[in-house]
Write a protein that holds these residues in place. Sequence first.
Motif, PDB file in Angstrom:
ATOM      1  N   GLY A 145      40.118 115.419  -9.258  1.00  0.00           N
ATOM      2  CA  GLY A 145      40.992 115.056 -10.425  1.00  0.00           C
ATOM      3  C   GLY A 145      40.609 113.991 -11.354  1.00  0.00           C
ATOM      4  N   GLU A 146      39.360 113.397 -11.253  1.00  0.00           N
ATOM      5  CA  GLU A 146      38.694 112.616 -12.101  1.00  0.00           C
ATOM      6  C   GLU A 146      38.154 113.369 -13.482  1.00  0.00           C
ATOM      7  OE1 GLU A 146      35.881 112.509  -9.245  1.00  0.00           O
ATOM      8  OE2 GLU A 146      36.212 110.436  -8.819  1.00  0.00           O
ATOM      9  N   ARG A 147      38.659 112.775 -14.532  1.00  0.00           N
ATOM     10  CA  ARG A 147      38.624 113.325 -15.907  1.00  0.00           C
ATOM     11  C   ARG A 147      37.780 112.453 -16.903  1.00  0.00           C
ATOM     12  NH1 ARG A 147      43.707 113.825 -18.270  1.00  0.00           N
ATOM     13  NH2 ARG A 147      43.241 115.860 -19.376  1.00  0.00           N
TER      14      ARG A 147
ATOM     15  N   VAL B 156      36.789 118.228 -15.405  1.00  0.00           N
ATOM     16  CA  VAL B 156      37.602 117.734 -14.335  1.00  0.00           C
ATOM     17  C   VAL B 156      36.841 117.752 -13.092  1.00  0.00           C
ATOM     18  CG1 VAL B 156      39.972 118.023 -13.404  1.00  0.00           C
ATOM     19  CG2 VAL B 156      39.470 118.442 -15.686  1.00  0.00           C
TER      20      VAL B 156
ATOM     21  N   GLU C  73      38.910 121.456 -19.756  1.00  0.00           N
ATOM     22  CA  GLU C  73      40.111 121.622 -20.505  1.00  0.00           C
ATOM     23  C   GLU C  73      39.757 121.479 -21.987  1.00  0.00           C
ATOM     24  OE1 GLU C  73      42.822 119.183 -17.015  1.00  0.00           O
ATOM     25  OE2 GLU C  73      42.572 118.187 -19.107  1.00  0.00           O
TER      26      GLU C  73
END
Lengths: 236, 79
Positions: free
Chosen positions: A64-66, A60, A92
């Motif tokens: 906030g790009e995942r 991440v 995550e």
Amino acid sequence: MLQSAIRNHLLSALSADAWNAIRPRLEPIDLPRNFHIAGFEAPIAHHYFPEDGVASMVAVSAAGERTEIGLVGRDGVTPLVAILDAERQPFEFMMQVSGKGHRIKREALQELLAENVEVRRILERFALSLFTQTAYTALSNAVQHIDARLARWILMIDDRVDGHRIDVTHEFLAVMLAVRRPGVTNALHVLEGQHLIYSDRGAIRIRDRGALEAFAGAAYGARERVQSTMTIEGGS
Amino acid sequence: MARYFFNVIAAADSIVDLEGSELPNMQSARTEGIAQIRELMADAIRNGFDISSRRIEIRDGSGTLLATIPFTDAIRKKG
């Protein structure tokens, strides 16, 4: 719990002595889709050894790009352990495809690693193979077409689950592959059109594994394939 | 928040969005549509195809057409 019944490659590769040392510390656990394994930069409570099912590691960015950067199933342990005793990691971790396995409390595993060189070596060997997996995912993301990347992902999931059905939304796949949803829908249509998969709403089934591998070409090979059993002597 | 569905209409067929995206308003839906178009066009170009004659139709959950975005709306000429 008999070691011979264990399907996780790391646990089943342990000698009898090492198995007897870890067995009392293992807790069987169901691992449904979206089960939370560990949070981004959050203290890790347990490490998981899947028997069936697939856990995802998602990177991440500060914006906030995942995207998914690694997959772990019966081939390994998640979160990664035996490197620097890191108590938290910048990923995550969650179950992506339902399954089940065993888990061990982080402190219990740390104690075991301090006493048992064999367990440490097996976990370190897996750490190297996971590093290799993520390196080749980086290559794939950089150079390969979304269709081939999707084929690669489907094959890697199939290596780690029983049955040939993968329950996943297009939105989920979009996050995993770092593309927008229509790109996923498009790519699924291409694979279906070539009779490689069946894609119904929310589920993918492999129709022709061999042809799907041929379609993936260089995107799926020795660096991606999970051997059916792990040997201690051989490299990964 | 509402769910918006983004269908891609091509000459030969269309790709229907069965899942939709939860977005705060129509403006966000248009922005999402533009982003989707750019990505689809970029991917097509890598394969040697020009799909700029296609369009996206944005519909709500009951199938009502809310907006149509031609692919050409998503890009500007730059010499």
